[in-house]
Design an enzyme around this catalytic site. Structure first.
Site, PDB file in Angstrom:
ATOM      1  CG  ASN A 209       1.701  -2.918  -3.360  1.00 46.42           C
ATOM      2  OD1 ASN A 209       2.141  -3.897  -2.768  1.00 46.42           O
ATOM      3  ND2 ASN A 209       0.666  -2.995  -4.190  1.00 46.42           N
ATOM      4  CB  ALA A 274      -3.482  -9.754  -3.654  1.00 44.02           C
ATOM      5  CE  LYS A 288      15.927   1.349 -19.552  1.00 43.57           C
ATOM      6  NZ  LYS A 288      17.320   1.095 -19.228  1.00 43.57           N
ATOM      7  CB  ILE A 306      -9.741  -9.367  -7.842  1.00 45.17           C
ATOM      8  CG1 ILE A 306      -8.688  -9.064  -8.906  1.00 45.17           C
ATOM      9  CG2 ILE A 306      -9.995 -10.863  -7.733  1.00 45.17           C
ATOM     10  CD1 ILE A 306      -7.264  -9.403  -8.508  1.00 45.17           C
ATOM     11  CG  PHE A 322      -6.691  -8.442   4.216  1.00 48.69           C
ATOM     12  CD1 PHE A 322      -7.310  -9.647   3.931  1.00 48.69           C
ATOM     13  CD2 PHE A 322      -5.910  -8.345   5.375  1.00 48.69           C
ATOM     14  CE1 PHE A 322      -7.171 -10.737   4.766  1.00 48.69           C
ATOM     15  CE2 PHE A 322      -5.756  -9.422   6.216  1.00 48.69           C
ATOM     16  CZ  PHE A 322      -6.385 -10.622   5.915  1.00 48.69           C
TER      17      PHE A 322
HETATM   18  O1  C5P Z   1      -7.178  -1.479  -2.631  1.00 52.27           O
HETATM   19  P1  C5P Z   1      -8.373  -1.590  -1.735  1.00 52.27           P
HETATM   20  O2  C5P Z   1      -8.214  -0.872  -0.454  1.00 52.27           O
HETATM   21  O3  C5P Z   1      -9.676  -1.295  -2.446  1.00 52.27           O
HETATM   22  O4  C5P Z   1      -8.388  -3.136  -1.338  1.00 52.27           O
HETATM   23  C1  C5P Z   1      -9.390  -3.704  -0.546  1.00 52.27           C
HETATM   24  C2  C5P Z   1      -9.583  -5.145  -0.903  1.00 52.27           C
HETATM   25  O5  C5P Z   1      -9.905  -5.275  -2.290  1.00 52.27           O
HETATM   26  C3  C5P Z   1      -8.386  -6.069  -0.697  1.00 52.27           C
HETATM   27  O6  C5P Z   1      -8.924  -7.265  -0.182  1.00 52.27           O
HETATM   28  C4  C5P Z   1      -7.804  -6.274  -2.075  1.00 52.27           C
HETATM   29  O7  C5P Z   1      -7.201  -7.562  -2.214  1.00 52.27           O
HETATM   30  C5  C5P Z   1      -9.036  -6.162  -2.941  1.00 52.27           C
HETATM   31  N1  C5P Z   1      -8.731  -5.587  -4.268  1.00 52.27           N
HETATM   32  C6  C5P Z   1      -8.921  -6.370  -5.389  1.00 52.27           C
HETATM   33  N2  C5P Z   1      -8.668  -5.839  -6.622  1.00 52.27           N
HETATM   34  C7  C5P Z   1      -8.225  -4.567  -6.768  1.00 52.27           C
HETATM   35  C8  C5P Z   1      -8.035  -3.766  -5.618  1.00 52.27           C
HETATM   36  C9  C5P Z   1      -8.281  -4.311  -4.375  1.00 52.27           C
HETATM   37  O8  C5P Z   1      -9.315  -7.535  -5.264  1.00 52.27           O
HETATM   38  N3  C5P Z   1      -7.994  -4.061  -7.972  1.00 52.27           N
END
Ligand code: C5P
Length: 414
Positions: A209, A274, A288, A306, A322
């Site tokens: 992204n 993140a 590839k 996470i 976030f």
């Molecule tokens: O992607 P999403 O809107 O669910 O992200 C919300 C929060 O969850 C962010 O703080 C992001 O860092 C965290 N997150 C994460 N692991 C993921 C997806 C998002 O820790 N696979």
């Protein structure tokens, strides 16, 4: 702690030592600070505005009643803009005006209007410095919280020897670096995740992204400024990393999860900034995929979450997530807050003109029953405000003054 992105308003007043301010500007800019020079009318007799403009990359402000300059940024906006106000050199006349609150020029008006910490570095003839009038003014300023750097003792331009020399620019630079830092988060270990992750499709391609890691680095900087120990776990980013953080570079969401789990053991705060890729290819090919091959369907699976994983941990650190959203910021952030069992969710708007990569943005800080809007402002300013808010939440009796008087807060009963 760091001068990077720091907004320093540097006042220069009428003293022969004004020439040293040129070198000070160079050092501050070199270290990443934004420097706005404001010269008193007397300072213009000693050093040229053009030199300072070339070094600071900004027009020098001199007059209070300058309609053109006021149109672009009024003196009150300038006072709010500053993270730190520094007067170097500060003449006896300037100290007297500052001590008595006399706002008869632009610099003095800014000093009265700012809420930022003020540091003055006096420089003058030894007898002027030792004069009881000057000493009384200096003591009044210290009592009021102004930081005063004692002048060096030595040979003076006027031929006398004594106290009154402006210290070396490098010494002043170091003092400015320390200005406004405190120890509200001393002893706190914080883990911050930043930047995007990359999920490989084959050895040449990946899903990712637009995240730049700028906000995560600004948060790490702000935490360091408050005295926290910071582990920054970041995906692939190409901006400078906070020099005082322990940085761990990862690529995929799975690696980021492993790194977070390895470092959260003794941590009291996790800021999950993140932009973790939501999905990854179910299969990654070792070779590839050729362009000549049939277009194939890419099967995806979710990456490990996470923040949600940490939300289920017992005991767990204070969790700040976030939410990058294009619409319904508060509602979507609160849904994520509950789903991930976080303590705070910070919503930021992303869209054609907002969010990823932008240096200015707006945040909505959502908890179980309130929302607070911050900005629009630079990511470094917002990061500091957010960290102050987190510090208050982490230890409600801490000495940090909550910035919420400056923010619009609405509390809803649910
Ligand atoms: O992607 P999403 O809107 O669910 O992200 C919300 C929060 O969850 C962010 O703080 C992001 O860092 C965290 N997150 C994460 N692991 C993921 C997806 C998002 O820790 N696979």
């Amino acid at each position: 702690m760091t001068l990077r992105y720091r907004k320093v308003l540097l006042g220069i007043t009428g003293s022969i030592a004004a020439y040293k301010a040129c070198e000070l500007v160079r050092l501050l800019v070199r270290d990443g600070a934004e420097v706005q020079v404001v010269m008193s009318p007397a300072a213009e007799q000693f050093v040229g505005a053009m030199t300072l403009e070339a070094l600071s990359h900004r027009p020098v402000r001199t007059a209070l009643f300058d309609r053109e300059a006021e149109m672009s940024m009024s003196h009150i906006e300038l006072a709010r803009w500053a993270d730190a106000v520094v007067i170097a050199p500060a003449s006896a006349h300037c100290l007297a005006k500052l001590a008595t609150g006399l706002a008869d020029d632009l610099l003095m008006t800014l000093c009265l209007a700012t809420r930022a910490p003020i540091l003055v570095a006096p420089a003058m003839n030894a007898a002027m410095w030792e004069n009881p009038a000057t000493q009384e003014h200096v003591h009044a300023l210290i009592e009021r919280g102004v930081q005063v750097i004692s002048p060096d003792v030595g040979e003076q331009a006027c031929g006398e020897t004594g106290p009154g020399r402006l210290p070396d620019p490098e010494y002043l630079r170091a003092a400015i670096e320390e200005l406004g830092t405190d120890s509200a988060l001393k002893g706190v270990h914080a883990v911050v995740t930043a930047g995007p992750t990359r999920e490989p499709i084959d050895p040449a391609r990946f899903i990712s992204n637009f995240s730049t890691g700028r906000m995560g680095c600004a948060i790490a900087d702000a935490l360091l400024e408050r005295g926290a120990q910071v582990t920054l776990i970041h995906g692939p980013i190409d901006i400078p990393l906070p020099p005082d953080a322990d940085c761990v570079a990862v690529t995929t969401a799975a690696e980021m999860l492993d790194a977070v789990m390895a470092h959260v053991g003794d941590c009291q705060l996790l800021v999950a900034n993140a932009a973790v890729a939501d999905w990854r290819p179910r299969e990654t090919t070792g070779q590839k995929t050729r362009k000549s091959q049939e277009p194939r369907t890419l099967e995806l699976e979710p990456t490990p979450d996470i923040l949600a994983t940490l939300g289920q941990k017992e005991p767990r650190p204070f969790l700040v997530g976030f939410a990058a959203e294009t619409e319904n910021l508060e509602e979507n952030a609160r849904t994520k807050l509950r789903a991930k069992n976080a303590d705070l969710m910070v919503a930021n708007r992303i869209g054609p003109d907002d969010g990823f990569g932008e240096t200015e943005t707006t945040l909505e800080v959502v908890d179980a029953d309130s929302v607070m809007q911050l900005g629009p402002d630079s990511k470094s300013t917002l990061a500091r405000q957010l960290v102050d808010h987190i510090a208050v939440r982490l230890s409600p009796v801490s000495s940090v003054v909550d910035f919420s008087h400056a923010a619009r807060r609405t509390t809803r009963s649910r």
